[in-house]
Every structure is written in structure tokens, then in C-alpha cells.
Design an enzyme around this catalytic site. Sequence first.
Site, PDB file in Angstrom:
ATOM      1  N   ASN A 103       0.780  -1.133   0.007  1.00  0.00           N
ATOM      2  CA  ASN A 103       0.043   0.113   0.034  1.00  0.00           C
ATOM      3  C   ASN A 103       0.859   1.379   0.138  1.00  0.00           C
ATOM      4  O   ASN A 103       2.173   1.405   0.397  1.00  0.00           O
ATOM      5  CB  ASN A 103      -1.034   0.132   1.263  1.00  0.00           C
ATOM      6  CG  ASN A 103      -2.031  -1.124   1.219  1.00  0.00           C
ATOM      7  OD1 ASN A 103      -2.168  -1.706   0.159  1.00  0.00           O
ATOM      8  ND2 ASN A 103      -2.418  -1.634   2.318  1.00  0.00           N
ATOM      9  N   ASP A 105      -0.876   4.135   1.078  1.00  0.00           N
ATOM     10  CA  ASP A 105      -1.330   5.153   1.802  1.00  0.00           C
ATOM     11  C   ASP A 105      -0.796   5.474   3.168  1.00  0.00           C
ATOM     12  O   ASP A 105      -1.626   6.447   3.951  1.00  0.00           O
ATOM     13  CB  ASP A 105      -2.597   4.538   1.838  1.00  0.00           C
ATOM     14  CG  ASP A 105      -3.015   3.168   2.656  1.00  0.00           C
ATOM     15  OD1 ASP A 105      -2.015   2.880   3.518  1.00  0.00           O
ATOM     16  OD2 ASP A 105      -3.861   2.317   2.530  1.00  0.00           O
ATOM     17  N   HIS A 120       6.016  -0.398  -2.533  1.00  0.00           N
ATOM     18  CA  HIS A 120       5.378   0.432  -3.881  1.00  0.00           C
ATOM     19  C   HIS A 120       5.888   1.853  -3.617  1.00  0.00           C
ATOM     20  O   HIS A 120       5.032   2.493  -4.536  1.00  0.00           O
ATOM     21  CB  HIS A 120       4.158  -0.173  -4.367  1.00  0.00           C
ATOM     22  CG  HIS A 120       4.068  -1.757  -5.016  1.00  0.00           C
ATOM     23  ND1 HIS A 120       2.855  -2.121  -5.010  1.00  0.00           N
ATOM     24  CD2 HIS A 120       5.061  -2.313  -5.356  1.00  0.00           C
ATOM     25  CE1 HIS A 120       3.129  -3.403  -5.273  1.00  0.00           C
ATOM     26  NE2 HIS A 120       4.351  -3.720  -5.617  1.00  0.00           N
ATOM     27  N   CYS A 131      12.329  19.217 -12.331  1.00  0.00           N
ATOM     28  CA  CYS A 131      13.226  19.569 -11.570  1.00  0.00           C
ATOM     29  C   CYS A 131      13.484  18.907 -10.316  1.00  0.00           C
ATOM     30  O   CYS A 131      14.363  18.981  -9.563  1.00  0.00           O
ATOM     31  CB  CYS A 131      13.191  21.106 -11.091  1.00  0.00           C
ATOM     32  SG  CYS A 131      11.897  21.335  -9.899  1.00  0.00           S
ATOM     33  N   CYS A 149       4.529  21.731 -10.535  1.00  0.00           N
ATOM     34  CA  CYS A 149       5.336  22.637  -9.601  1.00  0.00           C
ATOM     35  C   CYS A 149       5.775  24.074 -10.089  1.00  0.00           C
ATOM     36  O   CYS A 149       5.161  24.356 -10.874  1.00  0.00           O
ATOM     37  CB  CYS A 149       6.792  21.658  -9.858  1.00  0.00           C
ATOM     38  SG  CYS A 149       8.296  22.187  -9.160  1.00  0.00           S
ATOM     39  N   SER A 190      -4.368  -9.873  -3.172  1.00  0.00           N
ATOM     40  CA  SER A 190      -5.027 -10.725  -4.292  1.00  0.00           C
ATOM     41  C   SER A 190      -3.804 -11.568  -4.500  1.00  0.00           C
ATOM     42  O   SER A 190      -3.926 -12.476  -5.402  1.00  0.00           O
ATOM     43  CB  SER A 190      -5.442 -10.049  -5.154  1.00  0.00           C
ATOM     44  OG  SER A 190      -4.384  -9.360  -6.109  1.00  0.00           O
ATOM     45  N   GLU A 216     -12.055 -13.332   0.384  1.00  0.00           N
ATOM     46  CA  GLU A 216     -12.033 -13.933  -0.739  1.00  0.00           C
ATOM     47  C   GLU A 216     -10.688 -14.971  -0.978  1.00  0.00           C
ATOM     48  O   GLU A 216      -9.931 -14.489  -0.532  1.00  0.00           O
ATOM     49  CB  GLU A 216     -12.069 -13.281  -1.996  1.00  0.00           C
ATOM     50  CG  GLU A 216     -13.561 -12.582  -2.075  1.00  0.00           C
ATOM     51  CD  GLU A 216     -13.446 -11.551  -3.161  1.00  0.00           C
ATOM     52  OE1 GLU A 216     -13.013 -11.940  -4.255  1.00  0.00           O
ATOM     53  OE2 GLU A 216     -13.886 -10.429  -3.103  1.00  0.00           O
TER      54      GLU A 216
END
Length: 251
Positions: A103, A105, A120, A131, A149, A190, A216
Amino acid sequence: MSDLIEPAADVLSTAKRAVALTGAGISVESGIPPFRGKGGLWEKVDPMKVAHIDAFLDDPETVWNLLIKDMKTLLDTARPNPGHAGLVDLERLGILKTVITQNVDGLHQMAGSSDVIEFHGNFAWQSCLDCNQRIKTSQVDLAQMPPRCSCGGILRPDCIFFGEMIPQDALVRSQRVSAACDAMLVIGTSATVQPAATMPYIAKDNGAVIIEINPEPTPLTSRISDLPLLGGAGSIMPRLIQAIRRRRASP
Ligand code: NAD
Ligand code: ZN
């Protein structure tokens, strides 16, 4: 499969260097939809059109509009849920050493986990394509698309797109802690994005018990999961912690 909570608590209460591998599913109960699975973003858009680096470089405005803008709006206010909190409890109980997360987050760190490998990258910062100046995502102005920017260059999040390399230090450390763990909790992934999905195999090959938490089944469930706990992380984790605490209270 709630009857597997007690055996999972047995394993974890004697584990000393457990590791967790988490994916988008652990943050679903914080209001952030996953990519795959029910309600996933990919029911609506083609991943290779929006989450690939070539797509971003070809047409940053579209990728900002379809993916990054919504992600920013969600993450600006998202808060950890009992799934994230349960991993902090496991660390404080001396059971869990490291969280490897796919994640972006930042919710594990916000909850209080102290050793988080961001496989990641993360979404908290943006970099200028021209820049390289960095700016906090929370300070990005969405009025202009794509956001830019002060030098006029286009901003991109510090997380990796499909087609980009995993940060080398994150990959090497993840492989090392996976090989050394005595139990691996695989939560809300998953297990289809490589190379993150190889970590449970590395753990299993080195003798770790694989405990999976997911509503699942995944490709891991029938292949290598020793204890698949079928359900959402926000409800399973507190029950698991409670079962471990009961064992600690009356050994
Ligand atoms: P995924 O989207 O491929 O799969 C999500 C998994 O979570 C599914 O198996 C689903 O069954 C499960 N799930 C759904 N609700 C759950 C719950 N309440 N508790 C536990 N599990 C639940 O996720 P992935 O394997 O992490 O791969 C997607 C990629 O997308 C990752 O690389 C990640 O970087 C990125 N992503 C990140 C976020 C985030 O940072 N929160 C959100 C979406 C996508
Ligand atoms: Zn710039």
C-alpha cells in the site's frame, strides 16, 4: 472460517519474528477501495491505461483525472482501522517484527507500526518530472490538471507505477525478513502483483507458517496458506489479538 482463529492464535502466541505482508484489502475498511476484488477500481477502468508509467508519461492529465486525483481525495482524510491497529498490537506483544506493505497510503505508520517496508513507495509526496523538487501531496492544488510544480513541471506521486522498478532496498529487505520469519500474516492482498506475491513462498520455503486474512480466496489459499482466515481484516484482527491475549493471560 472463524474456527481457524484459535489455531492461528496458537501459532502467533509462540512466534518471535512474525512478518506481515499487506495489500489494498487491509485499507478497504478505512474507505479506500482496492484495485481488484469487489468494488475495486479495476471494475471501472483498465489498469494498463491508468496505472502504467507509459500511460502516465503519455497523458498525465488523464491519469491524474482517473486515478491520482481520487486517491489524493481519499488519502487526505483516511484513518487506520482495527486491521492496522491489530498489527501494532502484535508488534507490542513482541510477536511481529516487520510489515511489508504494497500500500501507498501510509496508514500502517499512522497506526503506529514502527518497521514498515513500503514495497511500492508512498503517496505522501509528489516529485516534479522536470526539476525533481518534492512537495507534500496534501499541499497539491487540484484546481489545475495535471498539477504542476512552481517551475511548471508536472507532478507525479512517489509511488511506483506498473512498468517501474521496485525500490531495490525494499526488495532486498523484504526477501531477507521473509526468509527469516517464523510466521507470515498475508492480509488483504490478491497475491497477483509480482514480485510482492513471491514473499509468502519465500517464507513458506524457509519453514514459516502462512496465515492468510482475506474475505475471498486467493491463489495462495489452496497452495500454501496453512491457516486461511476468511473475513475482513477489521473484524478478524481484533478477534485474533483477543485470542492471543487470552493465551498470554493464562499460559
Ligand atoms: P488488490 O487490490 O489486488 O487486492 C485486494 C485484496 O483485498 C483482494 O484479494 C480482496 O479480496 C481483499 N480484501 C477486500 N476487502 C478486504 C478486507 N476488508 N480485509 C482483508 N482483505 C480484503 O490489492 P493488492 O494485492 O495490494 O494489489 C494492488 C496494488 O494496488 C498494490 O500494488 C498497491 O500498491 C496498489 N493499491 C494500493 C492501495 C492503498 O494504498 N490503500 C489501494 C489500491 C491499490
Ligand atoms: Zn519543478
